[in-house]
Design an enzyme around this catalytic site. Structure first.
Site, PDB file in Angstrom:
ATOM      1  N   THR A 146      42.916  89.896  25.140  1.00 57.35           N
ATOM      2  CA  THR A 146      43.357  89.579  26.497  1.00 57.35           C
ATOM      3  C   THR A 146      44.873  89.453  26.563  1.00 57.35           C
ATOM      4  OG1 THR A 146      41.301  88.357  26.834  1.00 57.35           O
ATOM      5  CG2 THR A 146      43.112  87.918  28.376  1.00 57.35           C
ATOM      6  N   GLU A 147      45.481  90.222  27.469  1.00 49.84           N
ATOM      7  CA  GLU A 147      46.930  90.174  27.715  1.00 49.84           C
ATOM      8  C   GLU A 147      47.756  90.391  26.445  1.00 49.84           C
ATOM      9  OE1 GLU A 147      47.668  90.309  30.702  1.00 49.84           O
ATOM     10  OE2 GLU A 147      45.893  89.527  31.703  1.00 49.84           O
ATOM     11  N   LEU A 148      47.209  91.168  25.522  1.00 53.13           N
ATOM     12  CA  LEU A 148      47.870  91.462  24.233  1.00 53.13           C
ATOM     13  C   LEU A 148      48.179  90.201  23.424  1.00 53.13           C
ATOM     14  CD1 LEU A 148      50.363  94.435  24.897  1.00 53.13           C
ATOM     15  CD2 LEU A 148      47.983  94.517  24.163  1.00 53.13           C
TER      16      LEU A 148
END
Length: 400
Positions: A146-148
């Site tokens: 998630t979100e890097l």
């Protein structure tokens, strides 16, 4: 081998409906179906359908030499099935070409990796199963959290789940003098390859493309290829990671973003020595040049590239802690609706809406939020969470 790796995040949350204190204990349905359907259908017409058609044209035009990768969240897949099956079908056709890679992530685009290894594993396996179900048995080999969001420990968890590679941000405070244009390895499990986003070139497309005050406006394919050619010859891979909604939503069609993308492959093939690769091809074909050390989690959000977009103030921390206090209770309950809501309440967007940044990134947070203020987001979420906790307690008591 010098190659460009395009990766797109495709995600939409299940947004909460306005939920008052007096609804607690009375109304157990939390989701704003009208808003969620409208957002999906609008984005389908502006972004998903035209951009998927464009990518299909490019794949056929260049006979598979042009390639991209997607991470499609489970919440997005659920909404496509409910509201826009034509979009789901268009993604399925892209994957069927064999030149589009799918990545795994947590099913509900959650922050579970920061709190619970058990829940993180559950959500990853659920996403694996869903991708396999919808995309003809497809099994991803590369992971995108998630979100890097990434750290050495998160990378270790991902490696233990059987992945060969993971994507994250090429954050300056982590890289120091190093370049993001190499393949690295996890500090704890060196067999896990780490692909780093080239944030300058990615953000030139994702954020600065239509900014008329930008010194390099307008961005043309010729200019972009010139920047690629300026990269030292020994640097291996340029990872261009961005939201898929860049095309048509964040950058509207009249900015020329679709035409830029349509002509970019030709410019790269004709005027540079770069090819296109998927993340798994990069992982398998390039050697890791060394370990990348990330002791504290990073992300691709905001100037800080840290967690403060989701866990940066008392509102967010309180909501996050309260949410995961429920985890042990719900694990013993066999109720599909409760587990569905538990998953959707973990989606990172709910915490993003509570962000109170007011400087360089404040307008970005406001743009994505359906609430007037971060405090409104917090109150609404906590009202829902209070009702959800009551349902969990009642379910446990009824089983005794």
């Amino acid at each position: 081998m010098r190659t460009v790796c395009f990766y797109f995040q495709v995600h939409q949350p299940f947004r909460l409906k306005p939920y008052r204190f007096f609804d607690i204990g009375e109304d157990h349905y939390y989701w704003d179906d009208y808003l969620n359907k409208n957002v999906i259908r609008k984005a389908a017409q502006r972004c998903y359908l035209p951009m998927n058609a464009l990518l299909m044209d490019l794949i056929h035009q260049y006979k598979g030499k042009f390639k991209v990768a997607f991470s499609i969240s489970g919440t997005f897949l659920d909404q496509m099935e409910a509201y826009s099956p034509d979009v789901l079908e268009s993604f399925q056709k892209l994957v069927a070409t064999g030149h589009v890679e799918l990545l795994n992530e947590t099913y509900t685009h959650a922050l579970a990796a920061l709190k619970s290894k058990e829940e993180f594993t559950t959500l990853v396996k659920k996403h694996q199963d869903r991708i396999k179900e919808l995309f003809n048995g497809y099994t991803p080999k590369v992971f995108r959290n998630t979100e890097l969001i990434y750290s050495d420990e998160i990378g270790k968890m991902v490696y233990e789940l059987g992945y060969e590679g993971i994507l994250t941000e090429g954050a300056k405070h982590i890289l120091g003098w190093k370049s993001p244009n190499y393949l690295y390895t996890n500090a704890l499990e060196p067999k896990l390859k780490v692909l780093l986003k080239n944030f300058r070139l990615s953000d030139d497309i994702a954020f600065r493309f239509s900014n008329k005050t930008w010194a390099d406006y307008p961005l043309t394919t010729e200019k972009f290829v010139t920047w690629l050619n300026a990269i030292p010859k020994e640097e291996q891979v340029v990872n261009l990671f961005m939201d898929y909604e860049t095309f048509g939503e964040h950058q509207w069609a009249d900015t020329g973003i679709f035409e830029f993308m349509r002509h970019l492959p030709e410019a790269i093939f004709r005027h540079s020595d770069f090819s296109f690769s998927t993340p798994s091809e990069v992982v398998r074909q390039l050697p890791g040049v060394g370990k990348i050390y990330v002791p504290t989690p990073i992300s691709w959000a905001d100037e800080e590239r840290d967690l403060t977009a989701w866990l940066g103030n008392d509102l967010q921390d309180e909501a996050f802690d309260r949410l995961y206090e429920i985890e042990n209770k719900i694990k013993t309950i066999d109720d599909p609706e409760l587990h569905r809501d538990w998953g959707y309440l973990q989606t990172s967007d709910h915490f993003y809406y509570m962000c109170t940044k007011f400087f360089s990134d404040g307008s970005v947070h406001q743009y994505f939020s359906p609430y007037d203020t971060p405090y409104d987001a917090f109150i609404n979420y906590m009202n829902v969470l209070s009702d959800f906790d009551l349902r969990v307690k009642e379910s446990k008591q009824s089983r005794k």
